[in-house]
Design an enzyme around this catalytic site. Structure first.
Site, PDB file in Angstrom:
ATOM      1  N   LYS A  41       0.846  -1.197   0.000  1.00 15.69           N
ATOM      2  CA  LYS A  41       0.000   0.000   0.000  1.00 15.69           C
ATOM      3  C   LYS A  41       0.887   1.254   0.000  1.00 15.69           C
ATOM      4  O   LYS A  41       1.828   1.343   0.799  1.00 15.69           O
ATOM      5  CB  LYS A  41      -0.886  -0.027   1.259  1.00 15.69           C
ATOM      6  CG  LYS A  41      -2.127   0.820   1.147  1.00 15.69           C
ATOM      7  CD  LYS A  41      -3.050   0.535   2.323  1.00 15.69           C
ATOM      8  CE  LYS A  41      -3.903   1.726   2.663  1.00 15.69           C
ATOM      9  NZ  LYS A  41      -4.622   1.559   3.923  1.00 15.69           N
ATOM     10  N   ARG A  90     -16.174   4.841  15.320  1.00 15.80           N
ATOM     11  CA  ARG A  90     -16.970   6.035  15.006  1.00 15.80           C
ATOM     12  C   ARG A  90     -18.401   5.597  14.742  1.00 15.80           C
ATOM     13  O   ARG A  90     -18.625   4.499  14.209  1.00 15.80           O
ATOM     14  CB  ARG A  90     -16.404   6.738  13.761  1.00 15.80           C
ATOM     15  CG  ARG A  90     -15.141   7.531  14.034  1.00 15.80           C
ATOM     16  CD  ARG A  90     -14.434   7.875  12.763  1.00 15.80           C
ATOM     17  NE  ARG A  90     -14.155   6.664  11.999  1.00 15.80           N
ATOM     18  CZ  ARG A  90     -13.498   6.643  10.843  1.00 15.80           C
ATOM     19  NH1 ARG A  90     -13.081   7.751  10.322  1.00 15.80           N
ATOM     20  NH2 ARG A  90     -13.261   5.516  10.216  1.00 15.80           N
TER      21      ARG A  90
HETATM   22  O1  PNS Z   1      -6.080   2.228  10.781  1.00 18.55           O
HETATM   23  P1  PNS Z   1      -6.689   1.102  10.027  1.00 18.55           P
HETATM   24  O2  PNS Z   1      -6.241   1.137   8.600  1.00 18.55           O
HETATM   25  O3  PNS Z   1      -8.192   1.096  10.180  1.00 18.55           O
HETATM   26  O4  PNS Z   1      -6.151  -0.257  10.666  1.00 18.55           O
HETATM   27  C1  PNS Z   1      -6.507  -1.502  10.136  1.00 18.55           C
HETATM   28  C2  PNS Z   1      -5.597  -2.608  10.713  1.00 18.55           C
HETATM   29  C3  PNS Z   1      -4.136  -2.246  10.506  1.00 18.55           C
HETATM   30  C4  PNS Z   1      -5.853  -2.779  12.182  1.00 18.55           C
HETATM   31  C5  PNS Z   1      -5.961  -3.914   9.958  1.00 18.55           C
HETATM   32  O5  PNS Z   1      -5.977  -3.694   8.590  1.00 18.55           O
HETATM   33  C6  PNS Z   1      -4.990  -5.045  10.262  1.00 18.55           C
HETATM   34  O6  PNS Z   1      -4.968  -5.564  11.351  1.00 18.55           O
HETATM   35  N1  PNS Z   1      -4.165  -5.399   9.272  1.00 18.55           N
HETATM   36  C7  PNS Z   1      -3.149  -6.411   9.404  1.00 18.55           C
HETATM   37  C8  PNS Z   1      -3.452  -7.597   8.502  1.00 18.55           C
HETATM   38  C9  PNS Z   1      -4.498  -8.486   9.133  1.00 18.55           C
HETATM   39  O7  PNS Z   1      -4.341  -8.979  10.221  1.00 18.55           O
HETATM   40  N2  PNS Z   1      -5.595  -8.678   8.393  1.00 18.55           N
HETATM   41  C10 PNS Z   1      -6.719  -9.486   8.820  1.00 18.55           C
HETATM   42  C11 PNS Z   1      -7.729  -8.669   9.582  1.00 18.55           C
HETATM   43  S1  PNS Z   1      -9.093  -9.622  10.051  1.00 18.55           S
END
Ligand code: PNS
Length: 159
Positions: A41, A90
């Site tokens: 990303k 939120r």
């Molecule tokens: O600030 P964000 O982008 O809302 O955070 C999202 C985050 C980083 C918490 C989430 O995308 C994440 O945990 N990503 C790591 C990959 C992962 O574990 N994916 C499966 C989620 S069920």
């Protein structure tokens, strides 16, 4: 000792995030703000910049640390023996995706608990995505981000 992890992209950290961190720091002995390093990303701020901006923003809190992780959140949690995740919620916008993510994370690693803190009503309209868009087109986000983020944005504008 109760340690909670507050994971996110934090590209960049906002006043909404900071409010969750401050409240989390009152509820738990230690809060670890963990930045997802997502190599696929494109981010506006580098991981180093994001770490620095968060560290500067939480410097008034002695039980908050900053880390980063790659890959699955549950793998990072398990590897470090962390068991509590904090997420901000939120009104309306976040519930569905957060519910799905929390359920999936719990399925993958049943020892974790996910704690939701309602976002402060004053910050409920703020998101990093909107902030990035406003920055891109030169809008003013001073009220929405901590001073250290604002300073970096000004530097970016100066080039
Ligand atoms: O600030 P964000 O982008 O809302 O955070 C999202 C985050 C980083 C918490 C989430 O995308 C994440 O945990 N990503 C790591 C990959 C992962 O574990 N994916 C499966 C989620 S069920």
């Amino acid at each position: 000792m109760k340690t909670a992890v507050y994971p996110g992209s934090f590209d960049p950290i906002t006043k909404g995030h900071l409010d969750i961190i401050e409240r989390g720091a009152k509820l738990f002995d230690k809060v670890i703000v963990s930045i997802l390093v997502n190599t696929s990303k494109v981010s506006v701020f580098s991981v180093e910049e994001r770490i620095k901006m968060i560290q500067e923003s939480v410097s008034h809190l002695d039980n908050v640390e900053v880390e980063y992780f790659e890959g699955l959140l549950v793998h990072y949690m398990e590897a470090n023996n962390y068991q509590i995740i904090i997420r901000g919620l939120r009104a309306f916008a976040d519930f569905e995706s957060e519910f799905q993510m929390a359920s999936m994370n719990k399925k993958l690693y049943s020892d974790i608990e996910i704690v939701f803190l309602m976002t402060n009503i004053n910050y409920s309209y703020i998101s990093s995505t909107l902030i990035r868009e406003i920055i891109k087109f030169g809008g003013n986000v001073q009220e929405m981000v901590p001073p250290s983020v604002y300073e970096r944005i000004i530097e970016m504008y100066r080039g």
